[in-house]
Enzyme design. Sequence first.
Site, PDB file in Angstrom:
ATOM      1  N   ASN B 385       0.822  -1.193   0.000  1.00 50.94           N
ATOM      2  CA  ASN B 385       0.000   0.000   0.000  1.00 50.94           C
ATOM      3  C   ASN B 385       0.866   1.255   0.000  1.00 50.94           C
ATOM      4  O   ASN B 385       0.885   2.000  -0.977  1.00 50.94           O
ATOM      5  CB  ASN B 385      -0.930  -0.009   1.219  1.00 50.94           C
ATOM      6  CG  ASN B 385      -2.070   0.982   1.072  1.00 50.94           C
ATOM      7  OD1 ASN B 385      -2.034   1.855   0.231  1.00 50.94           O
ATOM      8  ND2 ASN B 385      -3.073   0.853   1.911  1.00 50.94           N
ATOM      9  N   ASP B 386       1.642   1.436   1.060  1.00 53.91           N
ATOM     10  CA  ASP B 386       2.432   2.661   1.167  1.00 53.91           C
ATOM     11  C   ASP B 386       3.399   2.843   0.001  1.00 53.91           C
ATOM     12  O   ASP B 386       3.602   3.965  -0.468  1.00 53.91           O
ATOM     13  CB  ASP B 386       3.227   2.650   2.476  1.00 53.91           C
ATOM     14  CG  ASP B 386       2.305   2.662   3.677  1.00 53.91           C
ATOM     15  OD1 ASP B 386       1.204   3.242   3.565  1.00 53.91           O
ATOM     16  OD2 ASP B 386       2.667   2.097   4.710  1.00 53.91           O
ATOM     17  N   VAL B 387       3.981   1.728  -0.497  1.00 58.05           N
ATOM     18  CA  VAL B 387       5.024   1.847  -1.521  1.00 58.05           C
ATOM     19  C   VAL B 387       4.462   2.218  -2.884  1.00 58.05           C
ATOM     20  O   VAL B 387       5.220   2.482  -3.812  1.00 58.05           O
ATOM     21  CB  VAL B 387       5.876   0.559  -1.632  1.00 58.05           C
ATOM     22  CG1 VAL B 387       6.611   0.298  -0.340  1.00 58.05           C
ATOM     23  CG2 VAL B 387       5.038  -0.625  -2.048  1.00 58.05           C
TER      24      VAL B 387
END
Lengths: 97, 459
Positions: B385-387
């Site tokens: 998600n964050d990446v």
Amino acid sequence: MEAIAIISIFVLAVFVGFEVVSKVSSTLHTPLMSGANAIHGVILVGAIIVADHAETSLELGLSVAAIVLATINMVGGFVVTDRMLEMFKGKGAGDKK
Amino acid sequence: MSPFLYDLIGLVAGVCFILALKGLSHPRTARRGNLLGAAGAGIATILVFFRSENEGRNLAWIIGAIVLGVIVGVPAARKVQMTAMPQLVALFNGVGGGAAALVAIVEYMKLGDSASFAVVLATVFTVVVGCVSFSGSIITFLKLQELMTTAPVVFPGGRVVIAGTLGGVIGVSGWVMAEMGTTPLLILAALSLLFGVLFVLPVGGADVPIVISLLNAFTGLTVAASGYVLDATLLIIAGTLVGASGTILTRLMAEAMGRSLFGTLFGAFTAKAQSGGGAADTRPVKSGTPDDVAILLNYARRVVIVPGFGLAVAQAQHTVRELADLLTAKGIDVAYGIHPVAGRMPGHMNVLLAEANVPYEQLSEMDEVNPTFPQTDVALIIGANDVVNPAAKTTPGCPIYGMPILDVSLAGNVIFLKRSMRPGFAGIENELLYDPKTTLLFGDAKASLTKVVSALKVL
């Protein structure tokens, strides 16, 4: 030991430490950190030295605790690093700068 | 053993450590490097029993304590799931820092007034940094194990409390040096433990690996300082090596993540409460079935798989490889786009995929894979998600702003395999989930992938 000898060792070791890891691909960051982590487990040597000349039970208790913690750091650290690196074995993992 | 011979063998151990770090920097020699390090540590440990100054006291206690440490450490290292490995490394680092602090405290009790100023200074340094490393590592462990929130913990007046604690640490350090006594040293230890906790609490989940690496370098320096206190050259060498290489490594990691080291370290003083990516989460998302996903994949020419921690948690490495093999057999070009911090730490995902026998050639680093996204038909994001969160580019002030991301939004279609709409480790909303070209498939990564694989087989 003379102060200048100690300072020399310290400064030279800093440069060696900088030099040996200056180029490393991000793939190896975790194993390298873990391996370096295991190396500072060598504080076990210091823990054994203080335990050896501990006289009061407080000194002994604290140094025995230090030995247990340091051993966990050292032995566990090398074992877990080896497990990580085992995964790369025979995968042609070389040649990555 | 004569002091000369003792120091000479100690030097051999020191050389082993240098070669170990050197070896660990290259994939081909890494494993041998680690074994050399272990050999050096083994030599050093056996050697210390032959020190000429030894009094030979408490031998049974010493051996017993080592055995206990092995009994605890080895099974922990052998049995830990590879997914949980980063927090174990953090924990090992913490206990090392704790050990260094204890060694310095015991030696100080022993030396009492006979300690020189330089020795007291080194003792104070070891106790402060060792305790910070210990309690800080425990907090990173709790964060990575998700026993506590992974979002930055910021409370009102936090900055004042942290600055006050730091001031206290410095003040009591002065007191120890002026008065010489065990009581101020123990107060110093307690304050340092508190500072370690406060120092790590405001660090966001995504920055935790950098902090672990930094604390690792710290512990190295404490080992060097305690080596000075104990007049043990080998400890000075080993500790300094780890301190120096750990500092470089921390900087490299921060660069790989596009984080400023300064910003991470002083996050404690600058962090503000974050609202994250903004966006209300009531907007509709397009969720699909495994069949929809299979069809999208089946008609693609190029698929980039972006694995994240969710894949690792679900132990879906093998299933994803099965999917990739299936797609390759259909003549589809498959690559894995590995973000430098995919998983929990730099290189963590490579370890996990290597465990599942994914061919190394299919693993592409971010810089290689990013230019290919416009020619990619499907970006399949599994538990990440964050990446891939565009907020890192578009929302200044969000915790991951400035972190390089995988540009999956440039691909023709984006498929997210997620457990839920819950935000990622850094705790921020992902705009991409609401994009019209995004399809979401909810569920456990392994279960979802298995369904997609069987749907693909019948197409």
